[in-house]
Design a protein around this motif. Structure first.
Motif, PDB file in Angstrom:
ATOM      1  N   LYS A 178       0.825  -1.217   0.000  1.00 33.17           N
ATOM      2  CA  LYS A 178       0.000   0.000   0.000  1.00 33.17           C
ATOM      3  C   LYS A 178       0.854   1.260   0.000  1.00 33.17           C
ATOM      4  CE  LYS A 178      -0.575   0.023   5.037  1.00 33.17           C
ATOM      5  NZ  LYS A 178      -1.557  -0.016   6.151  1.00 33.17           N
ATOM      6  N   GLU A 179       2.129   1.145   0.411  1.00 37.12           N
ATOM      7  CA  GLU A 179       3.010   2.304   0.433  1.00 37.12           C
ATOM      8  C   GLU A 179       3.472   2.727  -0.960  1.00 37.12           C
ATOM      9  OE1 GLU A 179       2.816   0.472   4.280  1.00 37.12           O
ATOM     10  OE2 GLU A 179       3.533  -0.409   2.399  1.00 37.12           O
ATOM     11  N   LEU A 180       3.220   1.901  -1.958  1.00 38.82           N
ATOM     12  CA  LEU A 180       3.698   2.173  -3.306  1.00 38.82           C
ATOM     13  C   LEU A 180       3.068   3.425  -3.902  1.00 38.82           C
ATOM     14  CD1 LEU A 180       5.410   1.261  -5.723  1.00 38.82           C
ATOM     15  CD2 LEU A 180       3.549  -0.290  -6.379  1.00 38.82           C
ATOM     16  N   ASN A 181       1.774   3.642  -3.640  1.00 35.93           N
ATOM     17  CA  ASN A 181       1.068   4.788  -4.223  1.00 35.93           C
ATOM     18  C   ASN A 181      -0.317   4.916  -3.607  1.00 35.93           C
ATOM     19  OD1 ASN A 181      -0.732   2.932  -5.607  1.00 35.93           O
ATOM     20  ND2 ASN A 181       0.955   2.568  -7.018  1.00 35.93           N
ATOM     21  N   THR A 182      -1.062   5.884  -4.098  1.00 38.73           N
ATOM     22  CA  THR A 182      -2.474   6.036  -3.738  1.00 38.73           C
ATOM     23  C   THR A 182      -3.298   5.821  -5.000  1.00 38.73           C
ATOM     24  OG1 THR A 182      -1.964   7.650  -2.003  1.00 38.73           O
ATOM     25  CG2 THR A 182      -4.228   7.589  -2.818  1.00 38.73           C
ATOM     26  N   PRO A 183      -4.084   4.748  -5.064  1.00 36.92           N
ATOM     27  CA  PRO A 183      -4.863   4.467  -6.279  1.00 36.92           C
ATOM     28  C   PRO A 183      -5.828   5.598  -6.624  1.00 36.92           C
ATOM     29  CG  PRO A 183      -4.792   2.539  -4.857  1.00 36.92           C
ATOM     30  CD  PRO A 183      -4.228   3.677  -4.060  1.00 36.92           C
ATOM     31  N   ARG A 184      -5.967   5.859  -7.903  1.00 37.52           N
ATOM     32  CA  ARG A 184      -6.863   6.903  -8.397  1.00 37.52           C
ATOM     33  C   ARG A 184      -8.316   6.439  -8.369  1.00 37.52           C
ATOM     34  NH1 ARG A 184      -4.391   7.382 -14.184  1.00 37.52           N
ATOM     35  NH2 ARG A 184      -2.581   6.810 -12.926  1.00 37.52           N
ATOM     36  N   TYR A 185      -9.217   7.399  -8.434  1.00 36.76           N
ATOM     37  CA  TYR A 185     -10.627   7.083  -8.617  1.00 36.76           C
ATOM     38  C   TYR A 185     -10.934   7.067 -10.113  1.00 36.76           C
ATOM     39  CZ  TYR A 185     -11.408   7.995  -3.652  1.00 36.76           C
ATOM     40  OH  TYR A 185     -11.367   7.944  -2.288  1.00 36.76           O
ATOM     41  N   PRO A 186     -11.821   6.184 -10.553  1.00 35.83           N
ATOM     42  CA  PRO A 186     -12.194   6.184 -11.972  1.00 35.83           C
ATOM     43  C   PRO A 186     -12.828   7.509 -12.366  1.00 35.83           C
ATOM     44  CG  PRO A 186     -12.939   4.164 -10.892  1.00 35.83           C
ATOM     45  CD  PRO A 186     -12.486   5.092  -9.805  1.00 35.83           C
ATOM     46  N   SER A 187     -12.512   7.971 -13.558  1.00 36.14           N
ATOM     47  CA  SER A 187     -13.128   9.194 -14.069  1.00 36.14           C
ATOM     48  C   SER A 187     -14.482   8.859 -14.698  1.00 36.14           C
ATOM     49  CB  SER A 187     -12.220   9.836 -15.125  1.00 36.14           C
ATOM     50  OG  SER A 187     -12.111   8.978 -16.263  1.00 36.14           O
ATOM     51  N   ILE A 188     -15.298   9.895 -14.924  1.00 38.59           N
ATOM     52  CA  ILE A 188     -16.592   9.690 -15.588  1.00 38.59           C
ATOM     53  C   ILE A 188     -16.374   9.087 -16.976  1.00 38.59           C
ATOM     54  CG2 ILE A 188     -18.644  10.808 -16.489  1.00 38.59           C
ATOM     55  CD1 ILE A 188     -18.532  10.684 -13.459  1.00 38.59           C
ATOM     56  N   LYS A 189     -15.393   9.615 -17.690  1.00 34.94           N
ATOM     57  CA  LYS A 189     -15.083   9.089 -19.014  1.00 34.94           C
ATOM     58  C   LYS A 189     -14.626   7.635 -18.921  1.00 34.94           C
ATOM     59  CE  LYS A 189     -12.006   9.723 -23.001  1.00 34.94           C
ATOM     60  NZ  LYS A 189     -10.863  10.484 -23.560  1.00 34.94           N
ATOM     61  N   GLY A 190     -13.790   7.331 -17.906  1.00 31.47           N
ATOM     62  CA  GLY A 190     -13.301   5.966 -17.740  1.00 31.47           C
ATOM     63  C   GLY A 190     -14.426   4.989 -17.448  1.00 31.47           C
ATOM     64  N   ILE A 191     -15.375   5.407 -16.621  1.00 28.49           N
ATOM     65  CA  ILE A 191     -16.523   4.554 -16.288  1.00 28.49           C
ATOM     66  C   ILE A 191     -17.367   4.307 -17.532  1.00 28.49           C
ATOM     67  CG2 ILE A 191     -18.668   4.434 -14.959  1.00 28.49           C
ATOM     68  CD1 ILE A 191     -17.238   6.069 -12.773  1.00 28.49           C
ATOM     69  N   PHE A 192     -17.609   5.355 -18.302  1.00 22.90           N
ATOM     70  CA  PHE A 192     -18.404   5.208 -19.528  1.00 22.90           C
ATOM     71  C   PHE A 192     -17.742   4.221 -20.483  1.00 22.90           C
ATOM     72  CE2 PHE A 192     -19.422   6.331 -23.893  1.00 22.90           C
ATOM     73  CZ  PHE A 192     -20.807   6.402 -23.862  1.00 22.90           C
ATOM     74  N   GLU A 193     -16.436   4.388 -20.692  1.00 20.17           N
ATOM     75  CA  GLU A 193     -15.719   3.506 -21.618  1.00 20.17           C
ATOM     76  C   GLU A 193     -15.690   2.068 -21.104  1.00 20.17           C
ATOM     77  OE1 GLU A 193     -11.909   5.314 -22.056  1.00 20.17           O
ATOM     78  OE2 GLU A 193     -12.594   6.775 -23.558  1.00 20.17           O
ATOM     79  N   ALA A 194     -15.534   1.900 -19.789  1.00 23.91           N
ATOM     80  CA  ALA A 194     -15.439   0.557 -19.213  1.00 23.91           C
ATOM     81  C   ALA A 194     -16.720  -0.242 -19.404  1.00 23.91           C
ATOM     82  CB  ALA A 194     -15.098   0.653 -17.732  1.00 23.91           C
ATOM     83  N   TYR A 195     -17.859   0.444 -19.320  1.00 23.83           N
ATOM     84  CA  TYR A 195     -19.145  -0.257 -19.397  1.00 23.83           C
ATOM     85  C   TYR A 195     -19.798  -0.201 -20.783  1.00 23.83           C
ATOM     86  CZ  TYR A 195     -19.159  -1.034 -14.386  1.00 23.83           C
ATOM     87  OH  TYR A 195     -18.838  -1.474 -13.110  1.00 23.83           O
ATOM     88  N   ARG A 196     -19.363   0.734 -21.632  1.00 25.12           N
ATOM     89  CA  ARG A 196     -19.999   0.872 -22.935  1.00 25.12           C
ATOM     90  C   ARG A 196     -19.101   0.472 -24.099  1.00 25.12           C
ATOM     91  NH1 ARG A 196     -24.447   4.383 -22.995  1.00 25.12           N
ATOM     92  NH2 ARG A 196     -25.571   4.167 -21.022  1.00 25.12           N
ATOM     93  N   GLU A 197     -17.790   0.615 -23.939  1.00 26.67           N
ATOM     94  CA  GLU A 197     -16.909   0.434 -25.088  1.00 26.67           C
ATOM     95  C   GLU A 197     -15.903  -0.706 -24.946  1.00 26.67           C
ATOM     96  OE1 GLU A 197     -15.081   4.162 -25.995  1.00 26.67           O
ATOM     97  OE2 GLU A 197     -16.981   5.264 -26.126  1.00 26.67           O
ATOM     98  N   LYS A 198     -15.470  -0.983 -23.738  1.00 27.00           N
ATOM     99  CA  LYS A 198     -14.439  -2.006 -23.550  1.00 27.00           C
ATOM    100  C   LYS A 198     -15.058  -3.366 -23.245  1.00 27.00           C
ATOM    101  CE  LYS A 198     -10.790   1.182 -22.095  1.00 27.00           C
ATOM    102  NZ  LYS A 198      -9.802   1.541 -21.042  1.00 27.00           N
ATOM    103  N   GLU A 199     -14.332  -4.416 -23.594  1.00 29.28           N
ATOM    104  CA  GLU A 199     -14.828  -5.784 -23.457  1.00 29.28           C
ATOM    105  C   GLU A 199     -14.066  -6.533 -22.377  1.00 29.28           C
ATOM    106  OE1 GLU A 199     -15.053  -9.919 -26.139  1.00 29.28           O
ATOM    107  OE2 GLU A 199     -14.027  -8.117 -26.896  1.00 29.28           O
ATOM    108  N   VAL A 200     -14.797  -7.311 -21.582  1.00 26.72           N
ATOM    109  CA  VAL A 200     -14.172  -8.256 -20.657  1.00 26.72           C
ATOM    110  C   VAL A 200     -14.239  -9.628 -21.324  1.00 26.72           C
ATOM    111  CG1 VAL A 200     -14.335  -9.423 -18.432  1.00 26.72           C
ATOM    112  CG2 VAL A 200     -14.741  -6.959 -18.583  1.00 26.72           C
ATOM    113  N   LYS A 201     -13.084 -10.186 -21.627  1.00 26.14           N
ATOM    114  CA  LYS A 201     -13.030 -11.453 -22.345  1.00 26.14           C
ATOM    115  C   LYS A 201     -13.080 -12.617 -21.356  1.00 26.14           C
ATOM    116  CE  LYS A 201     -10.202  -9.075 -25.766  1.00 26.14           C
ATOM    117  NZ  LYS A 201      -8.850  -8.903 -26.336  1.00 26.14           N
ATOM    118  N   ILE A 202     -14.084 -13.490 -21.525  1.00 26.56           N
ATOM    119  CA  ILE A 202     -14.255 -14.662 -20.658  1.00 26.56           C
ATOM    120  C   ILE A 202     -13.443 -15.817 -21.234  1.00 26.56           C
ATOM    121  CG2 ILE A 202     -15.904 -16.156 -19.503  1.00 26.56           C
ATOM    122  CD1 ILE A 202     -16.360 -13.195 -18.934  1.00 26.56           C
TER     123      ILE A 202
END
Length: 260
Positions: A178-202
């Protein structure tokens, strides 16, 4: 630079309950999150890609619901995601998990593999090192700082009484603290792309070309005999008043219990 990050969806530990009969975790109705130190690993991978270019791929093994963890990782900035999901993978210990992940990773191009130091639901810190052995690459654990230097990394790793600096050539596997960094929060654009444009391959066991006898419960040498949660034998006591009164009351209680 091609970077692979292995993440795990875990129960929120503040909500964990144990089935008194089967001695296993009750997951129904329990909130799930990305393992915290896996987020540190993902954040560092994204930072390295932003500075040096390349691609960040996230991989997890689990049931269909684990897709949510991958979507969150994509929203944070990962480029692609793979979900290793098959009944044959169920019940895997750390050894079988590492073998399954390694089989997938060997099908991809990579310079760097990241894992979190350990998962909060098991606390074994074994999957990362076992994965490195399966891949046949060097490993550095408990990483708190990374510097890229050509085809090598200068890595600072945490020790109990200090730290150690190591230079290692890629490809290499690192486990993040956990000392390595502080994780970012997803951006609005990132959330949109994750659920509308990007694919999770099973990916299933047959698609991996892996023997079902070598993964999951059948391929796990570890057997869990029992799992329990600590029982609270007595209620705590809260002292009120000013600091002096609280200290006096605390000392009195410790004397009464023959602790001092």
């Amino acid at each position: 630079m091609n970077i692979i990050v292995c993440i795990k969806q875990v129960p929120d530990t503040s909500e964990v309950k144990i089935d008194p009969v089967t001695k296993t975790l009750i997951r129904e109705g329990v909130p799930s999150i990305i393992n915290p130190e896996d987020k540190n690993a993902l954040e560092e991978a994204i930072r390295i890609r932003e500075k040096y270019g390349g691609k960040v791929t996230v991989i997890t093994m689990g049931p269909q619901q684990a897709e949510e963890a991958l979507r969150e990782a994509l929203a944070m900035g990962a480029d692609e995601a793979y979900l290793l999901s098959d009944k044959a993978f169920a019940g895997a210990d750390t050894c079988a998990t590492a073998k399954t992940l390694a089989t997938m990773i060997k099908k991809l191009e990579y310079d760097l593999v990241f894992c979190g130091r350990q998962a909060i639901d098991g606390d074994t810190a074994q999957v990362g090192p076992q994965l490195a052995e399966q891949l046949g690459i060097p490993q550095v654990t408990y990483v708190k700082e990374i510097k890229v230097e050509g085809d090598s990394l200068i890595v600072k790793r945490t020790l109990e009484d200090g730290y150690e600096v190591i230079k290692v050539k890629m490809p290499v596997l690192l486990t993040a603290t956990k000392e390595l960094n502080t994780p970012r929060y997803p951006s609005i654009k990132g959330i949109f792309e994750a659920y509308r444009e990007k694919e999770v391959k099973i990916v299933t066991a047959s698609e991996l070309g892996i023997d079902p006898q070598e993964v999951g419960l059948k391929g796990s040498p570890t057997r869990v005999i029992a799992t329990t949660t600590p029982e609270t034998e007595r209620a705590g006591e809260i002292f009120t008043g000013n600091v002096k009164e609280c200290v006096q009351n605390l000392v009195q209680r410790l004397v009464e219990k023959h602790l001092i």
